[in-house]
Write an enzyme that holds these catalytic residues in place. Structure first.
Site, PDB file in Angstrom:
ATOM      1  N   ASP A  12       0.805  -1.260  -0.055  1.00  0.00           N
ATOM      2  CA  ASP A  12      -0.017  -0.107   0.052  1.00  0.00           C
ATOM      3  C   ASP A  12       0.976   1.429   0.039  1.00  0.00           C
ATOM      4  O   ASP A  12       1.850   1.377   0.356  1.00  0.00           O
ATOM      5  CB  ASP A  12      -0.752   0.020   1.294  1.00  0.00           C
ATOM      6  CG  ASP A  12      -1.932   1.021   1.278  1.00  0.00           C
ATOM      7  OD1 ASP A  12      -2.434   1.423  -0.069  1.00  0.00           O
ATOM      8  OD2 ASP A  12      -2.646   1.310   2.183  1.00  0.00           O
ATOM      9  N   HIS A  29       1.910   3.624  -9.046  1.00  0.00           N
ATOM     10  CA  HIS A  29       1.716   2.170  -9.374  1.00  0.00           C
ATOM     11  C   HIS A  29       2.936   1.573 -10.149  1.00  0.00           C
ATOM     12  O   HIS A  29       3.370   0.401  -9.850  1.00  0.00           O
ATOM     13  CB  HIS A  29       0.495   2.001  -9.955  1.00  0.00           C
ATOM     14  CG  HIS A  29      -0.675   2.278  -9.316  1.00  0.00           C
ATOM     15  ND1 HIS A  29      -0.586   2.057  -7.870  1.00  0.00           N
ATOM     16  CD2 HIS A  29      -1.708   3.171  -9.577  1.00  0.00           C
ATOM     17  CE1 HIS A  29      -2.174   2.502  -7.377  1.00  0.00           C
ATOM     18  NE2 HIS A  29      -2.551   3.176  -8.246  1.00  0.00           N
ATOM     19  N   LEU A 123      10.220 -20.726  -5.259  1.00  0.00           N
ATOM     20  CA  LEU A 123       9.262 -19.754  -4.586  1.00  0.00           C
ATOM     21  C   LEU A 123       7.707 -19.941  -5.269  1.00  0.00           C
ATOM     22  O   LEU A 123       7.958 -19.865  -6.675  1.00  0.00           O
ATOM     23  CB  LEU A 123       9.760 -18.445  -4.906  1.00  0.00           C
ATOM     24  CG  LEU A 123       8.707 -17.190  -4.279  1.00  0.00           C
ATOM     25  CD1 LEU A 123       8.845 -17.294  -2.731  1.00  0.00           C
ATOM     26  CD2 LEU A 123       9.247 -15.781  -4.632  1.00  0.00           C
TER      27      LEU A 123
HETATM   28  C1  IPE Z   1      -5.305  -2.546   0.052  1.00  0.00           C
HETATM   29  O1  IPE Z   1      -4.971  -1.342  -0.059  1.00  0.00           O
HETATM   30  C2  IPE Z   1      -5.316  -3.368  -1.270  1.00  0.00           C
HETATM   31  C3  IPE Z   1      -4.249  -3.430  -1.783  1.00  0.00           C
HETATM   32  C4  IPE Z   1      -3.070  -3.095  -1.520  1.00  0.00           C
HETATM   33  C5  IPE Z   1      -4.287  -3.921  -3.323  1.00  0.00           C
HETATM   34  P1  IPE Z   1      -6.151  -0.226  -0.258  1.00  0.00           P
HETATM   35  O2  IPE Z   1      -5.677   1.151  -0.436  1.00  0.00           O
HETATM   36  O3  IPE Z   1      -7.442  -0.551  -1.576  1.00  0.00           O
HETATM   37  O4  IPE Z   1      -6.852  -0.347   1.062  1.00  0.00           O
HETATM   38  P2  IPE Z   1      -7.825   0.628   1.895  1.00  0.00           P
HETATM   39  O5  IPE Z   1      -8.918   1.305   1.066  1.00  0.00           O
HETATM   40  O6  IPE Z   1      -6.835   1.747   2.522  1.00  0.00           O
HETATM   41  O7  IPE Z   1      -8.468  -0.131   3.210  1.00  0.00           O
HETATM   42  C1  IPE Z   2      -1.914   0.255  -3.342  1.00  0.00           C
HETATM   43  O1  IPE Z   2      -1.407   1.408  -3.476  1.00  0.00           O
HETATM   44  C2  IPE Z   2      -1.906  -0.285  -4.665  1.00  0.00           C
HETATM   45  C3  IPE Z   2      -3.613  -0.587  -5.072  1.00  0.00           C
HETATM   46  C4  IPE Z   2      -4.371  -0.626  -4.048  1.00  0.00           C
HETATM   47  C5  IPE Z   2      -3.937  -0.993  -6.516  1.00  0.00           C
HETATM   48  P1  IPE Z   2      -2.696   2.661  -3.375  1.00  0.00           P
HETATM   49  O2  IPE Z   2      -3.289   2.986  -4.690  1.00  0.00           O
HETATM   50  O3  IPE Z   2      -3.725   2.273  -2.259  1.00  0.00           O
HETATM   51  O4  IPE Z   2      -2.203   3.771  -2.701  1.00  0.00           O
HETATM   52  P2  IPE Z   2      -2.202   4.980  -1.839  1.00  0.00           P
HETATM   53  O5  IPE Z   2      -2.901   3.940  -0.669  1.00  0.00           O
HETATM   54  O6  IPE Z   2      -3.551   5.660  -1.951  1.00  0.00           O
HETATM   55  O7  IPE Z   2      -1.521   5.872  -1.445  1.00  0.00           O
HETATM   56 MG    MG Z   3      -4.093   2.386  -0.390  1.00  0.00          MG
END
Ligand code: IPE
Ligand code: IPE
Ligand code: MG
Length: 223
Positions: A12, A29, A123
């Site tokens: 995240d 991303h 892995l």
């Molecule tokens: C969790 O991250 C999902 C992934 C890392 C793929 P999110 O950014 O979607 O989660 P929330 O919304 O903060 O809970």
């Molecule tokens: C995690 O990063 C990747 C996905 C959930 C696809 P985020 O896109 O949630 O990044 P933040 O949390 O908004 O910084």
């Molecule tokens: Mg996020």
């Protein structure tokens, strides 16, 4: 010392990483996708047999269409570009989550990569895409119903997308929640949260978290 067979990471913080640099979210991303290979290599070096990475949740479809489209595109590029390295590093590529909603091209590439790497033993990499623990449990229950299986823990676990319990679950990006990730497999996982945003996460930081994990007293309800 604890043994670490199954490591899971909620990757995240990509969007916030990009914002911090004055970039659009999608750049985060892209940067995040580039971190994955180093994590696989770390697991291989440290004899960690399963790495589960949360890449796209069942709830992430609610993001703006432009971001979802970008992520689908990035996923396809990621799979194509990593083919050689998965083969070279003897990684068994696997997907957890429901791939039915993905387009044909993506689904074909997933099955191609899975079959190309199916005998690899160093892995097992589980990429969690369109993954939600609640959805996974429902799909497992449906499979059990179709096969007329008894409702018990062994059958439920055997019908999940991944049966092996998680030993260590890391979430980057500062939030302390599981966001519907591997709720059954994480039942007795040790949890580690770091404020580091995913694109900045390094094998050095992973090494520190893993060293700490080895020292934890895991009791599993016993004494
Ligand atoms: C969790 O991250 C999902 C992934 C890392 C793929 P999110 O950014 O979607 O989660 P929330 O919304 O903060 O809970
Ligand atoms: C995690 O990063 C990747 C996905 C959930 C696809 P985020 O896109 O949630 O990044 P933040 O949390 O908004 O910084
Ligand atoms: Mg996020």
């Amino acid at each position: 010392m604890n043994s670490l067979k199954h490591l899971a990471i909620i990757m995240d913080g990509n969007g916030r990483w990009a914002k911090k640099q004055g970039l659009i979210r999608t750049k985060g991303h892209e940067a995040g996708a580039n971190v994955v290979e180093a994590m696989c290599e770390f697991c291989i070096r440290n004899d960690i047999k399963i790495l589960s990475l949360y890449a796209f949740s069942t709830e992430n479809w609610s993001r703006p269409k432009s971001e979802v489209d970008f992520l689908m595109d990035l996923l396809l590029k990621f799979l194509v570009s990593k083919k050689e390295s998965f083969i070279k590093n003897e990684i068994n590529f696997n997907v957890i989550g429901d791939i039915i909603p993905f387009n044909d091209k993506l689904r074909d590439e997933i099955s191609n990569l899975k079959s190309l790497t199916k005998d690899n033993k160093k892995l097992k990499l589980n990429l969690a895409i369109n993954y939600g623990a609640k959805d996974e449990i429902l799909r497992a229950l449906k499979r059990m119903q179709e096969q007329n299986l008894d409702i018990n823990e062994a059958n439920l676990e055997a019908n999940l997308d991944e049966s092996e319990p998680i030993d260590l679950l890391i979430r980057t990006g500062g939030e302390k929640r599981l966001s519907n990730f591997m709720l059954i497999q994480a039942s007795y996982a040790e949890l580690a949260f770091t404020d580091t945003l995913w694109p900045d996460f390094t094998s050095l930081e992973l090494e520190k978290i893993v060293q700490n994990f080895y020292q934890i007293s895991r009791r599993f309800g016993g004494l």
